[in-house]
Write an enzyme that holds these catalytic residues in place. Structure first.
Site, PDB file in Angstrom:
ATOM      1  N   SER A  52       0.804  -1.224   0.000  1.00 17.28           N
ATOM      2  CA  SER A  52       0.000   0.000   0.000  1.00 17.28           C
ATOM      3  C   SER A  52       0.836   1.272   0.000  1.00 17.28           C
ATOM      4  CB  SER A  52      -0.936   0.017   1.221  1.00 17.28           C
ATOM      5  OG  SER A  52      -0.188   0.024   2.427  1.00 17.28           O
ATOM      6  N   TYR A  53       2.141   1.185   0.265  1.00 19.75           N
ATOM      7  CA  TYR A  53       2.974   2.385   0.319  1.00 19.75           C
ATOM      8  C   TYR A  53       3.101   2.994  -1.078  1.00 19.75           C
ATOM      9  CZ  TYR A  53       4.588   0.992   4.999  1.00 19.75           C
ATOM     10  OH  TYR A  53       4.668   0.638   6.325  1.00 19.75           O
ATOM     11  N   GLY A  54       2.799   4.280  -1.158  1.00 18.40           N
ATOM     12  CA  GLY A  54       2.906   4.970  -2.439  1.00 18.40           C
ATOM     13  C   GLY A  54       2.035   4.362  -3.516  1.00 18.40           C
ATOM     14  N   ASP A  55       0.885   3.794  -3.100  1.00 20.39           N
ATOM     15  CA  ASP A  55      -0.022   3.144  -4.044  1.00 20.39           C
ATOM     16  C   ASP A  55       0.685   2.069  -4.861  1.00 20.39           C
ATOM     17  OD1 ASP A  55      -2.236   4.682  -3.294  1.00 20.39           O
ATOM     18  OD2 ASP A  55      -1.680   6.302  -4.663  1.00 20.39           O
ATOM     19  N   GLY A  56       1.606   1.369  -4.215  1.00 19.51           N
ATOM     20  CA  GLY A  56       2.319   0.285  -4.890  1.00 19.51           C
ATOM     21  C   GLY A  56       3.644   0.696  -5.490  1.00 19.51           C
TER      22      GLY A  56
END
Length: 310
Positions: A52-56
């Site tokens: 989920s970090y940075g939308d992948g």
């Protein structure tokens, strides 16, 4: 750099880990590669991320940066957070885990994940379903070790006994919020991890940056810092009083409060690696060097007394 076993597993990780929630958000691919390369040069092998970090994009940029040197890093990523609009695009179900791991492997450009962590406890999914899915991934070779994040002591205990009763892979680590200014987990989680050999991977070791010393009482907050827009309740007289006392302790020993924040956590044998975010090379260097300060038992007791009295 010191290397420690990840809980009771046979995997060794760097005492200082690299948190990557800013990759893909504040840092682009080139800046990410610069930070990772310097981290590896400093002996930092533990790279912690999430789908989920940075939308992948965090996983994506890490995969690009580690191309040709995958064996130099221990990649830890997570699953649980909602990453799409579908009804099964989040949570700890077998359905979501099996789909999410393939996406993470693709973005990371690897055929295995060293440590696959459940990011959040899911009250709607039986822990047995989650653990059986993770055990299948271990048996398939897509995941080597499993862990959890943001679990309470009873939740980690339930998972441990479920794994033991079923004879399947068990969590080797837990990633909680833990720092000199946030010691809530010491009541239950730390004793449990110490007794059962579950490695602790503290995040926010610098208390949202407050323990870096960059925030000063009565002075303007540095622009672009984590607490610039929201102090998250940190800017109180009591907290600044505590900071003053910790700085005095450190100055007498030729160190900084940042050094102490890491050294104090690493004085706990249950801690396997301290996860610290970095957006600049200078931060990687200071974080890595902090691991060299080994507190004596008397110094730990003195620091605890300072914090307890605050």
């Amino acid at each position: 750099m010191e290397y420690r076993y990840l809980g009771k597993s046979g995997l060794k990780v760097s005492a200082i880990g690299l948190g990557t929630n800013n990759f893909g958000r504040r840092l682009d691919a080139d800046a990410t590669a610069l930070v990772i390369n310097h981290a590896l040069d400093m002996g930092v092998t533990m790279i912690d991320t999430s789908n989920s970090y940075g939308d992948g994009y965090s996983e994506d940029y890490i995969g690009r940066a580690l191309k040709g040197k995958r064996d130099k890093a221990v990649i830890a990523t997570k699953v649980s957070s909602t990453v799409g609009d579908g009804p099964n695009d989040g949570g700890n179900s077998r359905q979501h885990i099996m789909e999410a791991v393939e996406d993470s492997l693709r973005r990371l450009q690897t055929d295995y994940i060293d440590l696959y962590q459940i990011h959040w406890h899911d009250p709607n999914v039986p822990i047995e379903e989650t653990l059986r899915a993770l055990d299948d991934l271990v048996r398939q070779g897509k995941v080597r070790y499993i862990g959890c994040s943001n679990f309470t002591a009873w939740q980690v205990c339930e998972a441990a006994w479920t794994s033991r009763s079923l004879g399947i892979a068990s969590f080797v680590s837990v990633q909680p919020r833990y720092s000199l200014m946030d010691r809530e987990i010491e009541a239950d989680l730390v004793p449990f991890c110490d007794a059962y050999g579950v490695g602790i991977l503290p995040y926010y070791p610098l208390a949202n940056g407050f323990l870096t010393g960059k925030y000063r009482r009565g002075e303007a907050v540095p622009k672009g810092t984590r607490l610039a827009e929201d102090d998250r309740g940190m800017f109180t007289d009591a907290n600044f009083d505590l900071l003053d006392k910790l700085e005095a302790f450190c100055k007498a020993r030729g160190h900084t409060v940042l050094d102490l924040a890491f050294a104090w956590l690493l004085a706990n044998d249950a801690v396997s690696s301290v996860i610290a975010g970095a957006t600049r090379v200078e931060q990687i260097i200071s974080n890595a060097k902090a691991a060299s300060w080994q507190l004596t038992a008397d110094e730990v007791a003195e620091v605890n007394a300072i914090v307890d009295a605050a």
